[in-house]
Design a protein around this motif. Structure first.
Motif, PDB file in Angstrom:
ATOM      1  N   GLU A 127       0.846  -1.190   0.000  1.00 60.81           N
ATOM      2  CA  GLU A 127       0.000   0.000   0.000  1.00 60.81           C
ATOM      3  C   GLU A 127       0.882   1.241   0.000  1.00 60.81           C
ATOM      4  OE1 GLU A 127      -2.643  -0.391   3.329  1.00 60.81           O
ATOM      5  OE2 GLU A 127      -3.455  -2.278   2.584  1.00 60.81           O
ATOM      6  N   ASN A 128       0.514   2.222  -0.800  1.00 56.47           N
ATOM      7  CA  ASN A 128       1.264   3.462  -0.923  1.00 56.47           C
ATOM      8  C   ASN A 128       0.788   4.415   0.175  1.00 56.47           C
ATOM      9  OD1 ASN A 128       2.805   5.582  -1.778  1.00 56.47           O
ATOM     10  ND2 ASN A 128       1.648   5.963  -3.643  1.00 56.47           N
ATOM     11  N   GLU A 129       1.354   4.246   1.368  1.00 58.41           N
ATOM     12  CA  GLU A 129       0.954   5.086   2.498  1.00 58.41           C
ATOM     13  C   GLU A 129       2.164   5.386   3.377  1.00 58.41           C
ATOM     14  OE1 GLU A 129      -0.550   1.901   5.800  1.00 58.41           O
ATOM     15  OE2 GLU A 129      -2.014   2.476   4.277  1.00 58.41           O
ATOM     16  N   ALA A 130       2.040   6.436   4.152  1.00 60.80           N
ATOM     17  CA  ALA A 130       3.135   6.854   5.026  1.00 60.80           C
ATOM     18  C   ALA A 130       3.509   5.737   6.000  1.00 60.80           C
ATOM     19  CB  ALA A 130       2.731   8.107   5.800  1.00 60.80           C
ATOM     20  N   ALA A 171       4.927   2.793   5.397  1.00 54.33           N
ATOM     21  CA  ALA A 171       5.024   1.428   4.856  1.00 54.33           C
ATOM     22  C   ALA A 171       6.485   1.069   4.581  1.00 54.33           C
ATOM     23  CB  ALA A 171       4.179   1.282   3.596  1.00 54.33           C
ATOM     24  N   ARG A 204      -2.228   4.277  -8.170  1.00 57.69           N
ATOM     25  CA  ARG A 204      -1.561   5.201  -7.247  1.00 57.69           C
ATOM     26  C   ARG A 204      -1.706   4.791  -5.778  1.00 57.69           C
ATOM     27  NH1 ARG A 204       2.157   7.891  -9.532  1.00 57.69           N
ATOM     28  NH2 ARG A 204       1.976   9.719  -8.222  1.00 57.69           N
ATOM     29  N   SER A 205      -2.598   3.863  -5.459  1.00 59.86           N
ATOM     30  CA  SER A 205      -2.754   3.415  -4.071  1.00 59.86           C
ATOM     31  C   SER A 205      -1.739   2.332  -3.706  1.00 59.86           C
ATOM     32  CB  SER A 205      -4.170   2.903  -3.825  1.00 59.86           C
ATOM     33  OG  SER A 205      -4.392   1.686  -4.519  1.00 59.86           O
ATOM     34  N   SER A 216       2.397   0.759  -4.227  1.00 55.16           N
ATOM     35  CA  SER A 216       3.785   0.975  -4.620  1.00 55.16           C
ATOM     36  C   SER A 216       4.429  -0.378  -4.865  1.00 55.16           C
ATOM     37  CB  SER A 216       4.567   1.693  -3.516  1.00 55.16           C
ATOM     38  OG  SER A 216       4.196   3.036  -3.441  1.00 55.16           O
ATOM     39  N   GLU A 233       0.613  -3.728   5.449  1.00 55.99           N
ATOM     40  CA  GLU A 233       0.663  -2.945   4.212  1.00 55.99           C
ATOM     41  C   GLU A 233       1.058  -3.769   2.985  1.00 55.99           C
ATOM     42  OE1 GLU A 233       1.726  -0.588   7.756  1.00 55.99           O
ATOM     43  OE2 GLU A 233       2.621  -2.347   6.858  1.00 55.99           O
TER      44      GLU A 233
END
Length: 163
Positions: free
Chosen positions: A10-13, A15, A41-42, A44, A69
């Motif tokens: 998941e593309n989140e802070a 991860a 875009r969600s 990576s 994640e």
């Protein structure tokens, strides 16, 4: 043995931090790490190059799959794959060395992307062994600066890493 692990996450802070923390907490070394968003875009895609026995890589894969994640983990080195790395290398190019540096770049299918009176900056792509061979072919005193991206890889043929 060298292994390339591809991770869809998941593309989140945080991860990336959790994946790197997993490696450091268990004493595993990351030789190369690349990560960027995918077409979704969600998500990576992370490419990790590490070394270890098959048992160690199996443990790493199991630990990665436990992270919330992480969506999917694939060992690229388990079947045919394509690997590329980008290198920018700034070299001293003065006098008769200018033509020699240009010739070396051409031999390795590199491109001179910046020129000054005293330097060339060469862009080179290929697997890690090719980039290492280019560096070895140069006189160490002529190398001013080297920047490498780390390996990125994808499975050959129909093999894809998707949700």
């Amino acid at each position: 043995m060298r292994h390339i692990i591809s991770v869809l996450l998941e593309n989140e802070a945080g991860a990336l931090s959790r994946v790197v923390g997993l490696f450091s907490a268990r004493g595993y070394n990351i030789e190369s790490l690349t990560v960027a968003p995918t077409e979704d875009r969600s998500l990576s895609r992370m490419t990790i190059v590490t070394s270890g026995s098959d048992d160690v890589i199996e443990q790493i894969t199991k630990h990665l799959n436990r992270l919330i994640e992480v969506v999917k983990v694939v060992g690229l080195t388990e079947s045919p794959y394509i690997e590329r790395e980008l290198m920018l290398i700034k070299v001293r190019a003065v006098g008769k060395d200018r033509e020699e540096m240009k010739r070396m770049a051409d031999i390795f299918r590199g491109r001179v992307i910046d020129v000054t009176d005293r330097t060339y900056t060469i862009e080179l792509t290929g697997d890690s062994a090719k980039l290492d061979a280019f560096i070895e072919a140069l006189d160490r005193a002529s190398i001013l600066e080297t920047v490498r991206t780390g390996s990125s890889g994808v499975g050959r043929g129909e093999r894809v890493l998707k949700v």
